[in-house]
Scaffold this motif. Structure first.
Motif, PDB file in Angstrom:
ATOM      1  N   LEU A  89       1.675   4.573  -2.210  1.00  0.00           N
ATOM      2  CA  LEU A  89       0.764   5.483  -2.553  1.00  0.00           C
ATOM      3  C   LEU A  89       1.741   5.837  -4.344  1.00  0.00           C
ATOM      4  O   LEU A  89       2.977   6.879  -3.964  1.00  0.00           O
ATOM      5  CB  LEU A  89      -0.022   7.015  -2.149  1.00  0.00           C
ATOM      6  CG  LEU A  89      -0.561   7.643  -3.392  1.00  0.00           C
ATOM      7  CD1 LEU A  89      -1.819   6.674  -4.319  1.00  0.00           C
ATOM      8  CD2 LEU A  89      -1.700   8.580  -2.587  1.00  0.00           C
ATOM      9  N   TRP A 112      -5.391   8.302   3.060  1.00  0.00           N
ATOM     10  CA  TRP A 112      -4.643   7.272   2.582  1.00  0.00           C
ATOM     11  C   TRP A 112      -4.297   6.595   3.096  1.00  0.00           C
ATOM     12  O   TRP A 112      -5.005   4.466   3.301  1.00  0.00           O
ATOM     13  CB  TRP A 112      -3.139   7.327   2.064  1.00  0.00           C
ATOM     14  CG  TRP A 112      -2.574   6.060   1.319  1.00  0.00           C
ATOM     15  CD1 TRP A 112      -1.501   5.443   1.689  1.00  0.00           C
ATOM     16  CD2 TRP A 112      -2.778   5.433  -0.243  1.00  0.00           C
ATOM     17  NE1 TRP A 112      -0.713   4.457   0.924  1.00  0.00           N
ATOM     18  CE2 TRP A 112      -1.635   4.759  -0.358  1.00  0.00           C
ATOM     19  CE3 TRP A 112      -3.730   5.576  -0.860  1.00  0.00           C
ATOM     20  CZ2 TRP A 112      -2.215   3.443  -0.654  1.00  0.00           C
ATOM     21  CZ3 TRP A 112      -4.138   5.322  -1.450  1.00  0.00           C
ATOM     22  CH2 TRP A 112      -2.814   4.231  -2.235  1.00  0.00           C
ATOM     23  N   ASN A 168       0.554  -1.338  -0.286  1.00  0.00           N
ATOM     24  CA  ASN A 168      -0.223  -0.110  -0.144  1.00  0.00           C
ATOM     25  C   ASN A 168       0.344   1.075  -0.155  1.00  0.00           C
ATOM     26  O   ASN A 168       0.655   1.907   0.880  1.00  0.00           O
ATOM     27  CB  ASN A 168      -0.764   0.422   1.174  1.00  0.00           C
ATOM     28  CG  ASN A 168      -1.688  -0.933   1.140  1.00  0.00           C
ATOM     29  OD1 ASN A 168      -2.064  -1.628   0.398  1.00  0.00           O
ATOM     30  ND2 ASN A 168      -2.643  -1.547   2.864  1.00  0.00           N
TER      31      ASN A 168
END
Lengths: 92, 302, 351
Positions: free
Chosen positions: C16, C284, C14
């Motif tokens: 970004l 996020w 994960n």
């Protein structure tokens, strides 16, 4: 050989990021992506900050706990490799 | 110079569809050549437009769906700024098979004709001093197309009421529309507009009072409608009236139908409506003297 | 480590890596199948908002930024946003229809934004087909002229083409255009409903015969390129399939709409938050929607494996599946058609 006073910077078309400890280099002109390890990433990050070669060697030696003398040759070799690959260039 | 180059830094980016940010949530309903609903105005724009044109919401019959007009924001930087001393607003029109694009100082517009009539006005004016003229300049083009769609015609003309009938005196700029209107006012006649008049319902032609005018006739939208008394091509000189040949009448009427007369895709429709008007009225050439005394000519036989 | 391995790592962990910014839904063309929800409203994102976002993204290690739309150049702050992205060292792509990119505007783009690449929308190999889809007469001719100008000044570009019933018979000629400009093309055989649920664009979806033809033509091109460059013919696929997840939606990428709404990707339009209210890092790291989507992409990966080899090869999109069928693990009609084609081809090859 380049002296420790020589300063390098990344070429205008190069984009660089340190992501999850890895250095990602994108050469926009030819659409090439390179991935460099943690030490390489640190070197490029310092160059992007405008640090001179001598200061760079000093900082890397501290960060990775390596003798400066041993490191000098490796850093110069690495920088000239990056220069040949058009990733960095000498600051005029 | 290609379309929009006079007014926009990058005319190629002219939006081809009605999208963007509305200025606000205010709505204004007006009925000139048919109902139109302006959406997305802010409070200042609403007030400015309402002061100039009124609000004819109550007039809009339920069986007539209004033409929706979205009013959107556009940044001032997108327009070319230039010195407008002595400059008169003129529009760049781009005629396409299904739409018409308008570029002008401080605004652009899109009139979608197919599959149904709808429009968008983009401007950088938040409702300041120039907003009423921006609104009007855009709305004039829309009204010309709305009239065309409904079988009517907008004419560059002076409209004068004589004995309850509307006399429409058309002609190019300088033909004497303003002069004749001034003479009419001095003689105590009522004026419809000294610039643009709308002829509707060509089976029994009538003239609707519209708020597009120069010095005379700048009144808000009203429901006022008058039977058409006559159609005249205007000229200044010694008082005289003579019949125009059908070909001259046809071509001069088309020449006085603003905006739509330059549209190559709608020519047949303009011609069809003009011919219908000519089947009801035979225009005469009306030559009038600045000294006055021309009013009897309207009722005389050529 | 190769970049492809790294992107798998970003997806799994994960990180970004790429952000798609839909700057505006205004557009100078009017494509019949456009998926943008033009009625969407909100507080538009402006330069100051994008500046803050990019500063946060820089801190988060994001490398790629795509400026998209609508037509991104129609955003009033486009050049300031693009120049800032360049200054901050992002690899910037611009997804544009290319209609306005000539002379002064093109020079400005090269000079001020210097994008890594332009993704240009091509809709056919002839004016009749391209212009029919853009609904702007002359747009094909203009695009071809602009491409020649771009090539002359060294602007890198490639084409994107949504395949439709109208252009599926011109694919071979489209490849001729691609070769003429010595570039590449990404042909998307899936037309989706509009983001507001309007299914009208689906009527333009390509036929099974069209998809079959595309598959054959692409196979031939891959073989020819393999012979020419001496590389394995299986390397032509741009899509990087991560190890743990089906795709990077919400795991290595997000999409931001013109009003600051953040979505897992361009297809999966479930808002994970709004940047007017929260920072990108807060969204996020804290969005339940993103967490759900991350889990979903793991499940989709397992599900496609269960469906068989063909389903894994078609570039199945969970976002499209969710949009079209209500379930992210269900074949939508065009995916089903592509699976059938691949199955037929594999039988043919075996024979």
């Amino acid at each position: 050989m380049d002296t420790n006073t020589t300063q390098y910077k990344t070429c205008a078309d190069v984009r660089f990021r340190v992501i999850a400890g890895e250095g990602v280099i994108i050469r926009q002109e030819i659409g090439e992506a390179l991935v460099v390890n943690e030490v390489g990433a640190s070197i490029l990050k310092l160059l992007n900050e405008g640090v001179s070669t001598s200061k760079l060697i000093e900082r890397i030696a501290q960060e990775f706990d390596v003798e400066e003398e041993r490191l000098t040759l490796d850093v110069h070799r690495y920088l000239s490799e990056l220069e040949s690959a058009n990733v960095v260039e000498k600051v005029a | 110079m290609s379309f929009g180059e006079r007014f926009l830094h990058y005319p190629d980016l002219f939006p081809a569809r009605p999208a963007g940010e509305p200025w606000g949530e205010q709505t204004l309903s007006l009925n000139i050549a048919g109902p139109a609903c302006f959406k997305g105005l802010n409070a200042n724009q609403l007030e400015a437009a309402r002061n100039r044109f009124g609000d004819s919401d109550s007039e809009i019959a339920a069986d007539q769906p209004p033409v929706n007009v979205n009013v959107m924001q556009m940044e001032e930087e997108e327009y070319i700024l230039f010195d407008r001393t002595g400059w008169e607003q003129s529009l760049d029109l781009d005629f396409l098979p299904d739409k018409v694009r308008i570029a002008a100082y401080n605004f652009i517009g899109l009139i979608q004709l197919q599959p149904k009539l709808e429009a968008t006005l983009w401007t950088c004016d938040a409702g300041d001093e120039e907003f009423p003229s921006i609104f009007e300049n855009f709305y004039r083009v829309l009204v010309a197309y709305q009239a065309l769609e409904r079988g009517g015609i907008l004419l560059h003309s002076a409209g004068i009421l004589l004995d309850g009938k509307a006399q429409i005196c058309y002609g190019h700029s300088g033909a004497g529309k303003s002069t004749l209107t001034r003479l009419a006012v001095q003689s105590g006649h009522e004026i419809l507009s000294d610039d643009l008049n709308l002829i509707v319902d060509l089976d029994e032609p009538q003239v609707r009072r519209i708020p597009f005018a120069g010095d005379f006739g700048r009144v808000p939208v009203g429901a006022e409608i008058h039977p058409l008394g006559g159609v005249f091509r205007l000229k200044q000189g010694e008082n005289n009236r003579e019949q125009l040949s059908p070909a001259v009448a046809f071509s001069s009427l088309i020449a006085s139908s603003p905006f739509v007369n330059r549209d190559p895709y709608r020519y047949e429709r303009v011609a069809e409506i003009t011919e219908k008007l000519l089947s009801k009225f035979s225009p005469s050439q009306l030559t009038f003297s600045k000294q006055g005394g021309c009013w009897d000519l309207f009722s005389s036989n050529p | 480590m190769q970049l492809s391995d790294l992107t798998r790592k970003f997806c799994n962990e994960n990180i970004l890596f790429s952000v798609l910014l839909e700057l505006t839904y205004r557009c100078n063309l009017d494509c019949t199948f456009c998926y943008n929800d033009r009625s969407l409203k909100g507080t538009p994102f402006r330069f100051e908002h994008y500046k803050k976002l990019m500063e946060d993204l820089l801190q988060m290690g994001t490398l790629n930024i795509s400026l998209s739309g609508g037509e991104p150049l129609a955003h009033p702050d486009f050049f300031r946003i693009g120049a800032l992205a360049r200054e901050m060292g992002f690899v910037t792509r611009v997804k544009t229809n290319g209609h306005a990119l000539r002379s002064r505007l093109l020079e400005r783009l090269k000079k001020e934004v210097d994008p890594y690449n332009l993704d240009l929308s091509l809709h056919g190999a002839s004016a009749a087909v391209h212009d029919r889809q853009t609904q702007v007469p002359g747009s094909f001719e203009r695009l071809m002229q602009n491409c020649a100008e771009m090539k002359a000044i060294g602007m890198r570009f490639r084409f994107n083409m949504p395949m439709t019933r109208w252009n599926e018979n011109e694919i071979s000629e489209v490849f001729d255009i691609v070769d003429l400009f010595e570039t590449s093309i990404n042909i998307d055989p899936v037309i989706t409903s509009r983001d507001n649920g309007d299914k009208a664009p689906l009527s333009l979806s390509s036929s099974e015969a069209g998809m079959m033809k595309l598959s054959d033509l692409m196979g031939k091109r891959r073989k020819a390129q393999a012979l020419k460059y001496g590389v394995s013919e299986n390397t032509g696929n741009d899509i990087v399939i991560p190890q743990k997840k089906h795709c990077g939606s919400g795991s290595s990428t997000v999409t931001v709409d013109p009003y600051g709404n953040v979505y897992p990707c361009v297809q999966l339009r479930r808002a994970a938050g709004n940047l007017h209210k929260q920072s990108i890092r807060q969204i996020w790291e804290g969005s339940e929607v993103l967490d759900e989507v991350r889990e979903l992409t793991v499940r989709v990966k397992e599900w496609t494996a269960e469906q068989g080899e063909s389903c894994q090869k078609i570039g199945f999109c969970p976002g499209t599946a969710l949009h079209e069928t209500g379930s992210a693990t269900k074949l939508y009609p065009q995916a089903e058609m592509r699976v059938t084609i691949l199955d037929k081809k594999s039988v043919r090859e075996e024979v």
